[in-house]
Structure formats: structure tokens, C-alpha cells
Design a protein around this motif. Structure first.
Motif, short mmCIF file in Angstrom:
data_model
loop_
_atom_site.label_atom_id
_atom_site.label_comp_id
_atom_site.label_asym_id
_atom_site.label_seq_id
_atom_site.Cartn_x
_atom_site.Cartn_y
_atom_site.Cartn_z
N TYR A 147 -52.70 -6.47 33.82
CA TYR A 147 -53.92 -6.99 33.19
C TYR A 147 -53.65 -7.88 31.98
O TYR A 147 -54.56 -8.49 31.46
CB TYR A 147 -54.93 -5.88 32.86
N ASP A 148 -52.42 -7.94 31.56
CA ASP A 148 -51.98 -8.99 30.64
C ASP A 148 -50.47 -9.14 30.81
O ASP A 148 -49.91 -8.61 31.77
CB ASP A 148 -52.42 -8.73 29.18
N GLY A 149 -49.82 -9.86 29.93
CA GLY A 149 -48.40 -10.17 30.12
C GLY A 149 -47.44 -9.04 29.84
O GLY A 149 -46.26 -9.15 30.14
N ASP A 150 -47.93 -7.92 29.25
CA ASP A 150 -47.02 -6.82 28.96
C ASP A 150 -47.61 -5.45 29.29
O ASP A 150 -47.15 -4.43 28.79
CB ASP A 150 -46.51 -6.87 27.52
N ASN A 151 -48.63 -5.41 30.14
CA ASN A 151 -49.25 -4.15 30.58
C ASN A 151 -49.60 -4.22 32.06
O ASN A 151 -50.24 -5.18 32.50
CB ASN A 151 -50.53 -3.87 29.79
N CYS A 152 -49.18 -3.19 32.80
CA CYS A 152 -49.44 -3.14 34.24
C CYS A 152 -49.97 -1.76 34.61
O CYS A 152 -49.83 -0.81 33.85
CB CYS A 152 -48.16 -3.42 35.03
N THR A 153 -50.55 -1.68 35.79
CA THR A 153 -51.02 -0.42 36.34
C THR A 153 -50.39 -0.24 37.71
O THR A 153 -50.31 -1.19 38.50
CB THR A 153 -52.55 -0.41 36.48
N THR A 154 -49.93 1.00 37.98
CA THR A 154 -49.35 1.28 39.29
C THR A 154 -50.47 1.61 40.27
O THR A 154 -51.63 1.82 39.88
CB THR A 154 -48.38 2.49 39.23
N THR A 155 -50.13 1.68 41.54
CA THR A 155 -51.11 2.04 42.55
C THR A 155 -51.59 3.48 42.39
O THR A 155 -52.65 3.84 42.89
CB THR A 155 -50.55 1.84 43.98
N LYS A 156 -50.83 4.29 41.65
CA LYS A 156 -51.24 5.69 41.39
C LYS A 156 -51.99 5.82 40.06
O LYS A 156 -52.30 6.91 39.64
CB LYS A 156 -50.02 6.60 41.39
N GLY A 157 -52.25 4.70 39.39
CA GLY A 157 -53.03 4.72 38.16
C GLY A 157 -52.24 4.87 36.88
O GLY A 157 -52.83 4.90 35.79
N GLU A 158 -50.91 4.94 36.95
CA GLU A 158 -50.10 5.03 35.73
C GLU A 158 -50.15 3.68 35.00
O GLU A 158 -49.92 2.63 35.59
CB GLU A 158 -48.65 5.38 36.09
N LYS A 159 -50.47 3.75 33.72
CA LYS A 159 -50.50 2.54 32.90
C LYS A 159 -49.14 2.37 32.24
O LYS A 159 -48.62 3.29 31.63
CB LYS A 159 -51.61 2.62 31.87
N ILE A 160 -48.58 1.18 32.40
CA ILE A 160 -47.23 0.91 31.91
C ILE A 160 -47.27 -0.22 30.88
O ILE A 160 -47.81 -1.29 31.15
CB ILE A 160 -46.29 0.53 33.07
N ARG A 161 -46.70 0.06 29.72
CA ARG A 161 -46.50 -0.94 28.67
C ARG A 161 -45.06 -1.39 28.77
O ARG A 161 -44.13 -0.57 28.66
CB ARG A 161 -46.79 -0.32 27.30
N LEU A 162 -44.84 -2.68 29.05
CA LEU A 162 -43.48 -3.19 29.18
C LEU A 162 -42.77 -3.12 27.83
O LEU A 162 -43.25 -3.68 26.83
CB LEU A 162 -43.48 -4.62 29.70
N ALA A 163 -41.65 -2.41 27.80
CA ALA A 163 -40.91 -2.16 26.57
C ALA A 163 -40.25 -3.42 26.03
O ALA A 163 -39.87 -4.32 26.79
CB ALA A 163 -39.85 -1.09 26.82
N CYS A 164 -40.13 -3.47 24.73
CA CYS A 164 -39.29 -4.43 24.00
C CYS A 164 -39.81 -5.86 23.98
O CYS A 164 -39.12 -6.75 23.46
CB CYS A 164 -37.86 -4.41 24.53
N ILE A 165 -40.99 -6.11 24.55
CA ILE A 165 -41.51 -7.48 24.54
C ILE A 165 -42.94 -7.49 24.02
O ILE A 165 -43.62 -6.48 23.97
CB ILE A 165 -41.46 -8.16 25.92
#
Length: 157
Positions: free
Chosen positions: A57-75
């Protein structure tokens, strides 16, 4: 029997070549040491668990198909909304990241959880580190405050 002696210009060139090849050898040895340290410090991206990315949903945050929200580290990437919003590069980073990994399975190295409950992690597509790739393509910058979480970024500060 004549003695082969070098004149001063020949000695200079000889010493210059010796110095150049010595420096080249030292750079090669240091590069091999750095490569070896990288290979032994992290498990191979192929040995890491995997997740399927639904979307980013932006350049450093994603969501998995299971709903886990991921913040891309170090950027850090430009913000889409808010006081510091910069929507044009923010949309470019988001769109590039979605083209790169949305709808695909990636390897994940989970680091921690942030204050919003998101998983802070490094993502890999094959052997490519997604965060490092985004920085190299100028869609992201190294987030200096958290750069120590990733070997590739703490070496570039």
C-alpha cells in the motif's frame, strides 16, 4: 658482461606498476572477505520462510495474503499522505514495489514487531534483497535510525 640497470624513468614505471598491482590485490582480498562475511552472516534467502504478498500500500509496507502487515526494514520511502507527503515519488515507489512482488511469494527474514503491530522484515525475491534493490533504484533511502537491523544497509551509511 654488461649490467642491466634501469634508468630513473624505468624505475619509476616499475614501482608504479608494483604499487598498482599491490593495491589491486588488496582490494580483491578485501572484496572476498566482505563477500565471505555476507555469505556466512545470514541464512541463504532460499533457506528462509516464505510469504505470499497480496499487495503493497506504499513503498515500504505490504500485506500478505494471510493478512500479516509487513514494514520493510531499514528503508524509508516518500509518504503518500500527511504533512510530509510527496505523492508523485511515493506512488512511483508503491507501484514499482507492487510490480516487483505483489501476487508473488517472497522469502522473509522477520526482525521484530513495530509499535503498530506490523512485522518489520527483510524481503527477498530469489536472492535479491528487495529493500537494497529499492535503494539502488532510488525509490527508497536507507532509514539511518534503523539501518543496523540489516547488514547491507549498515555498511552503506
Amino acid at each position: 658482461m654488461p649490467i642491466n640497470r634501469l634508468n630513473s624513468k624505468q624505475r619509476f614505471i616499475k614501482n608504479l606498476l608494483i604499487g598498482f598491482f599491490s593495491a589491486l590485490f588488496i582490494v580483491f582480498v578485501l572484496a572476498m572477505i566482505a563477500l565471505f562475511q555476507t555469505l556466512v552472516s545470514y541464512p541463504s534467502a532460499l533457506e528462509l520462510p516464505t510469504v505470499a504478498i497480496h499487495n503493497c500500500y506504499d513503498g515500504d509496507n505490504c500485506t500478505t495474503t494471510k493478512g500479516e502487515k509487513i514494514r520493510l526494514a531499514c528503508i524509508d520511502t516518500p509518504e503518500l499522505k500527511g504533512l510530509t507527503a510527496n505523492p508523485i515519488p511515493a506512488k512511483a515507489a508503491r507501484d514499482y514495489l507492487n510490480e516487483l512482488i505483489a501476487g508473488s511469494t517472497v522469502s522473509i527474514r522477520r526482525i521484530t514487531k513495530d509499535r503498530y503491530g506490523r512485522t518489520v522484515a527483510e524481503l527477498y525475491k530469489g536472492v535479491m534483497n528487495i529493500q537494497e534493490h529499492l535503494v539502488e533504484k532510488d525509490f527508497a533511502s536507507i532509514y539511518e535510525r534503523y539501518s543496523s537491523q540489516c547488514d547491507w544497509s549498515k555498511n552503506k551509511i
